[in-house]
Design a protein around this motif. Sequence first.
Motif, PDB file in Angstrom:
ATOM      1  N   HIS A 220     -28.633  40.199 -50.519  1.00  0.00           N
ATOM      2  CA  HIS A 220     -27.815  40.953 -49.584  1.00  0.00           C
ATOM      3  C   HIS A 220     -28.672  41.534 -48.464  1.00  0.00           C
ATOM      4  O   HIS A 220     -29.871  41.786 -48.642  1.00  0.00           O
ATOM      5  N   ILE A 221     -28.038  41.768 -47.341  1.00  0.00           N
ATOM      6  CA  ILE A 221     -28.719  42.362 -46.199  1.00  0.00           C
ATOM      7  C   ILE A 221     -28.784  43.865 -46.412  1.00  0.00           C
ATOM      8  O   ILE A 221     -27.773  44.503 -46.732  1.00  0.00           O
ATOM      9  N   ALA A 222     -29.957  44.431 -46.261  1.00  0.00           N
ATOM     10  CA  ALA A 222     -30.152  45.853 -46.545  1.00  0.00           C
ATOM     11  C   ALA A 222     -29.307  46.726 -45.627  1.00  0.00           C
ATOM     12  O   ALA A 222     -29.057  46.391 -44.469  1.00  0.00           O
ATOM     13  N   ALA A 223     -28.882  47.862 -46.162  1.00  0.00           N
ATOM     14  CA  ALA A 223     -28.073  48.811 -45.396  1.00  0.00           C
ATOM     15  C   ALA A 223     -28.925  49.756 -44.575  1.00  0.00           C
ATOM     16  O   ALA A 223     -28.409  50.443 -43.695  1.00  0.00           O
ATOM     17  N   ARG A 224     -30.226  49.779 -44.842  1.00  0.00           N
ATOM     18  CA  ARG A 224     -31.106  50.777 -44.219  1.00  0.00           C
ATOM     19  C   ARG A 224     -32.082  50.114 -43.254  1.00  0.00           C
ATOM     20  O   ARG A 224     -32.700  49.089 -43.559  1.00  0.00           O
ATOM     21  N   THR A 225     -32.243  50.738 -42.107  1.00  0.00           N
ATOM     22  CA  THR A 225     -33.147  50.227 -41.076  1.00  0.00           C
ATOM     23  C   THR A 225     -34.576  50.134 -41.585  1.00  0.00           C
ATOM     24  O   THR A 225     -35.284  49.148 -41.322  1.00  0.00           O
ATOM     25  N   SER A 226     -35.026  51.134 -42.326  1.00  0.00           N
ATOM     26  CA  SER A 226     -36.410  51.133 -42.808  1.00  0.00           C
ATOM     27  C   SER A 226     -36.671  49.947 -43.727  1.00  0.00           C
ATOM     28  O   SER A 226     -37.776  49.396 -43.728  1.00  0.00           O
ATOM     29  N   VAL A 227     -35.664  49.550 -44.499  1.00  0.00           N
ATOM     30  CA  VAL A 227     -35.825  48.391 -45.377  1.00  0.00           C
ATOM     31  C   VAL A 227     -35.867  47.108 -44.564  1.00  0.00           C
ATOM     32  O   VAL A 227     -36.730  46.244 -44.762  1.00  0.00           O
ATOM     33  N   LEU A 228     -34.930  46.963 -43.619  1.00  0.00           N
ATOM     34  CA  LEU A 228     -34.895  45.752 -42.799  1.00  0.00           C
ATOM     35  C   LEU A 228     -36.180  45.568 -42.008  1.00  0.00           C
ATOM     36  O   LEU A 228     -36.619  44.441 -41.770  1.00  0.00           O
ATOM     37  N   ASP A 229     -36.786  46.670 -41.596  1.00  0.00           N
ATOM     38  CA  ASP A 229     -38.006  46.600 -40.791  1.00  0.00           C
ATOM     39  C   ASP A 229     -39.270  46.437 -41.626  1.00  0.00           C
ATOM     40  O   ASP A 229     -40.347  46.206 -41.085  1.00  0.00           O
TER      41      ASP A 229
END
Length: 458
Positions: free
Chosen positions: A381-390
């Motif tokens: 799944h695509i992470a809900a949090r910017t810090s995780v995506l980055d």
Amino acid sequence: MKTRIPALAAVTTAALLLAGCSGGTTTGGGSGEDLAASINDVTTEQLNGTKIEFAHFFGNCDDEVGDNTDLANAVGECATLTTLMNKFNADNEFGITVERLGGAAWDSFYDQLNASIAGGTPPDVTVMHGQSLPDYAERNLLLPLDDIAEAADIDLSDALPVEQEAVQSDGVTYAVPFDYHAALAHVNVDIFKEAGLVDADGNPKLPTSEAEFLADAAKVKQTTGKEFLAIPRVSDNLGWHFVNSMIMQQGSSILSDDLSSGNLDSTEAKTAIELEDALVDGGYTDGNQTYDAANQSFINGDVAMLYNGTWVVNTLVDTAPFNYQAHTFPNLYGEPNGWANQHTWAIPVQKDQNPVKYRAALEFISYLYANDVAWALGTGHIAARTSVLDSAEYQNAPQRANYASTAADATVTLPHIQNWPAVEKIAVQSVESIWFQDADIDEALTNGNGQIDAALGG
């Protein structure tokens, strides 16, 4: 409303801390600010020994997972979530114990949830799709979180803006986000290579128009004897999601721009249905596959591409016996759109309004939000949090780079309105009547549109 996720580079953390949006919110019990104060004042000693139940539709794998708390050994939705529950039970400082309720399958989950609410025994925590949340929030069936979130260190400033929107209704926050999920193109690269549909680096060349899509389907069939695309559409909504995605790629929707009436009888909807019909009629897809059958045909190497969600990425990475890649589904009509939704965690309103139980539930959903990275890495799944995506950890995980644009600019979330589940059910039934009951396409769409108008109060 429909909302596009902005490009990740443009996402800022200037979004809200979960506070101040609601003022003096009230629950279904009408206790409002007094209840919020009681929840905030719960002590660690009061929480010790508290048991709560949570409900979800991700399956039952207790026998396989056991008491495992090592997230590195968890693959897929059920195993990852069960491991997170085990880890919370083992590590939380409050002595809270979480137990999973025996759950229904995803397609009957909300019926079971509704029955438990009607019977006065809802779970303490429930999974909730972003599309479904307004239906429950606007009937005062979910606990507002704005005035109590700080007590459990819930800060949504790190959540993607679209995730912040997904957990709100009328400006009040009712849940915490867990992911952004979308339908992808799961590709058997070996078949694409055999059909001459790869680039110089051996990566699949995905079509960029309807004409290319059908031409590639024919080429795969002619050169390999394999089907081009597996779409689960018997007892599953993915067939409908494919149609809806193609509608959105044409810049249209099944609702009017102001979301007040239906647009199911549009030219764009007919075009999308006719594309899927062309795949079936050409022998490029099996129109009578269940979810399991479609997945199995892909694993068996009988089909070049599978239309399925982010949730199967890690499982396919581990099990596909061929060169597998996951990609953003091709844009065939000009607008880079496709179906997407969110999983969130909400706290149902309880009859006894027990602040200790509410606080325990709040601590658990805070833990799940804080461990969004484990969920994203364990499932696909695509992470809900910017810090995780980055993070490098997320970006370097298998296949994520291939569908990063899905999160950035290639999907549109479902309308965030109270009656959306009913609207979607009507759309699914209308389209399936064309596929499986030989209904006339124009008549089915016109009749369905009238039903949508009625569901929206038009």
